[in-house]
Design a protein around this motif. Structure first.
Motif, PDB file in Angstrom:
ATOM      1  N   ARG A 125      48.140  56.555 161.704  1.00  0.00           N
ATOM      2  CA  ARG A 125      46.757  56.095 161.499  1.00  0.00           C
ATOM      3  C   ARG A 125      45.975  56.112 162.813  1.00  0.00           C
ATOM      4  O   ARG A 125      44.797  56.440 162.844  1.00  0.00           O
ATOM      5  N   GLY A 131      38.856  59.447 158.052  1.00  0.00           N
ATOM      6  CA  GLY A 131      38.779  60.494 157.022  1.00  0.00           C
ATOM      7  C   GLY A 131      39.904  61.503 157.120  1.00  0.00           C
ATOM      8  O   GLY A 131      40.087  62.343 156.246  1.00  0.00           O
ATOM      9  N   ARG A 133      43.829  62.990 157.077  1.00  0.00           N
ATOM     10  CA  ARG A 133      44.799  62.817 155.975  1.00  0.00           C
ATOM     11  C   ARG A 133      46.240  62.825 156.472  1.00  0.00           C
ATOM     12  O   ARG A 133      46.588  63.561 157.397  1.00  0.00           O
ATOM     13  N   ARG A 177      51.237  51.872 150.923  1.00  0.00           N
ATOM     14  CA  ARG A 177      50.112  51.143 150.308  1.00  0.00           C
ATOM     15  C   ARG A 177      49.674  49.951 151.157  1.00  0.00           C
ATOM     16  O   ARG A 177      48.511  49.556 151.104  1.00  0.00           O
ATOM     17  N   PHE A 181      45.590  52.326 155.032  1.00  0.00           N
ATOM     18  CA  PHE A 181      44.836  53.552 154.730  1.00  0.00           C
ATOM     19  C   PHE A 181      43.697  53.219 153.753  1.00  0.00           C
ATOM     20  O   PHE A 181      43.835  52.333 152.891  1.00  0.00           O
ATOM     21  N   ALA A 182      42.580  53.964 153.866  1.00  0.00           N
ATOM     22  CA  ALA A 182      41.441  53.728 152.974  1.00  0.00           C
ATOM     23  C   ALA A 182      41.811  54.118 151.547  1.00  0.00           C
ATOM     24  O   ALA A 182      41.328  53.533 150.571  1.00  0.00           O
ATOM     25  N   GLN A 183      42.667  55.120 151.421  1.00  0.00           N
ATOM     26  CA  GLN A 183      43.033  55.630 150.091  1.00  0.00           C
ATOM     27  C   GLN A 183      44.486  56.080 150.119  1.00  0.00           C
ATOM     28  O   GLN A 183      44.892  56.740 151.087  1.00  0.00           O
ATOM     29  N   VAL A 184      45.241  55.727 149.104  1.00  0.00           N
ATOM     30  CA  VAL A 184      46.651  56.166 149.020  1.00  0.00           C
ATOM     31  C   VAL A 184      46.928  56.615 147.587  1.00  0.00           C
ATOM     32  O   VAL A 184      46.779  55.840 146.649  1.00  0.00           O
ATOM     33  N   GLU A 185      47.273  57.888 147.428  1.00  0.00           N
ATOM     34  CA  GLU A 185      47.658  58.394 146.091  1.00  0.00           C
ATOM     35  C   GLU A 185      49.137  58.703 146.133  1.00  0.00           C
ATOM     36  O   GLU A 185      49.577  59.464 147.009  1.00  0.00           O
ATOM     37  N   CYS A 206      47.404  60.264 151.787  1.00  0.00           N
ATOM     38  CA  CYS A 206      46.726  59.060 152.274  1.00  0.00           C
ATOM     39  C   CYS A 206      45.511  59.489 153.103  1.00  0.00           C
ATOM     40  O   CYS A 206      45.623  60.417 153.909  1.00  0.00           O
ATOM     41  N   VAL A 207      44.411  58.790 152.923  1.00  0.00           N
ATOM     42  CA  VAL A 207      43.206  59.098 153.702  1.00  0.00           C
ATOM     43  C   VAL A 207      42.913  57.919 154.637  1.00  0.00           C
ATOM     44  O   VAL A 207      42.938  56.761 154.197  1.00  0.00           O
ATOM     45  N   ASN A 208      42.656  58.234 155.904  1.00  0.00           N
ATOM     46  CA  ASN A 208      42.475  57.189 156.930  1.00  0.00           C
ATOM     47  C   ASN A 208      41.082  56.575 156.854  1.00  0.00           C
ATOM     48  O   ASN A 208      40.115  57.258 156.561  1.00  0.00           O
TER      49      ASN A 208
END
Ligand SMILES: C[S@@+](CC[C@H](N)C(=O)[O-])C[C@H]1O[C@@H](n2cnc3c(N)ncnc32)[C@H](O)[C@@H]1O
Length: 208
Positions: A125, A131, A133, A177, A181-185, A206-208
């Motif tokens: 991170r 933004g 990845r 999770r 991270f701003a987003q985690v799929e 994951c998107v930072n």
């Protein structure tokens, strides 16, 4: 630190020997995770270079690989794949990269082996731009009560010794999770494989 003369060499040989099999099993997942990889990629624990084939020729790869026995084959592989290799014999727990300096970090079957996954992910991170990845495919603990979970628990210690720190029972999805991270799929995968203890996998973006 990974530097055992016998097991380090064995693991370098083992990965190279399994290369074709792993390509057969993982190519769809890895191609999907790496399809939009930028011109500069950081890979944690690239080993013998199994993932270089999924990068575009001309990519600059900053390779964070603490097992020096992997280095000769990784260099050879980079040449074959037309990858500009920037090899660093470091562990992912402390990256020698400036903060917010890269757009994409990748790992495959590495967060099982690092000593401190939370610290490695915090470093990922730190070096990613906002933004940026992080994509990974990792084997994880099987559901509690399943026969695979029983096998994982039974052989956990011996496996960890042979494969230099590789822990069969990690819950890497939860670690990702809770890492900020701003987003985690996360996609869970049960892979039909002869390597039964690692058949439960996750592919994560994951998107930072
Ligand atoms: C199972 S191998 C996977 C190699 C490769 N990523 C692949 O897909 O074939 C695990 C790799 O993680 C590396 N590794 C272990 N601890 C590490 C750490 N703390 N930081 C970075 N890499 C590490 C090992 O040296 C090894 O190359």
């Amino acid at each position: 630190m990974i530097d055992n003369a016998v097991r380090g060499r064995f693991n370098a040989w083992f990965l190279a020997a399994l290369d074709g099999y792993m390509h057969w099993k993982y190519s769809d997942i890895k191609q999907r995770l790496l399809e939009r990889a930028p011109q500069v990629v950081v890979e944690l624990g690239p080993g013998s270079g199994a993932n270089l084939r999924y990068l575009s020729r001309g990519t600059r790869l900053i390779a964070i690989e603490p097992n020096r026995h992997m280095h000769p084959i990784l260099r050879r592989r980079a040449k074959e794949c037309g990858i500009e290799l920037d090899l660093r014999g470091l562990a992912g727990e402390k990256l020698d990269l400036p903060s917010a300096s890269v757009d994409f970090v990748f790992s495959a079957l590495v967060l099982c082996s690092v000593e401190e996954p939370e610290r490695v992910i915090a470093e990922v991170r730190r070096v990613l731009r906002p933004g940026g990845r992080f994509a990974c495919v990792e084997h994880v603990a099987a559901p509690a009560g399943s026969s695979t979970h029983g096998i994982q628990r039974l052989i956990r210690r011996q496996w960890k010794w042979v494969f230099e720190g590789c822990d069969l029972c990690r819950d890497t999805a939860s670690t990702l999770r809770s890492s900020g991270f701003a987003q985690v799929e996360v996609q869970s995968i049960v892979m039909p494989t002869i390597l039964v203890p690692i058949r439960h996998q996750i592919a994560a973006l994951c998107v930072n």
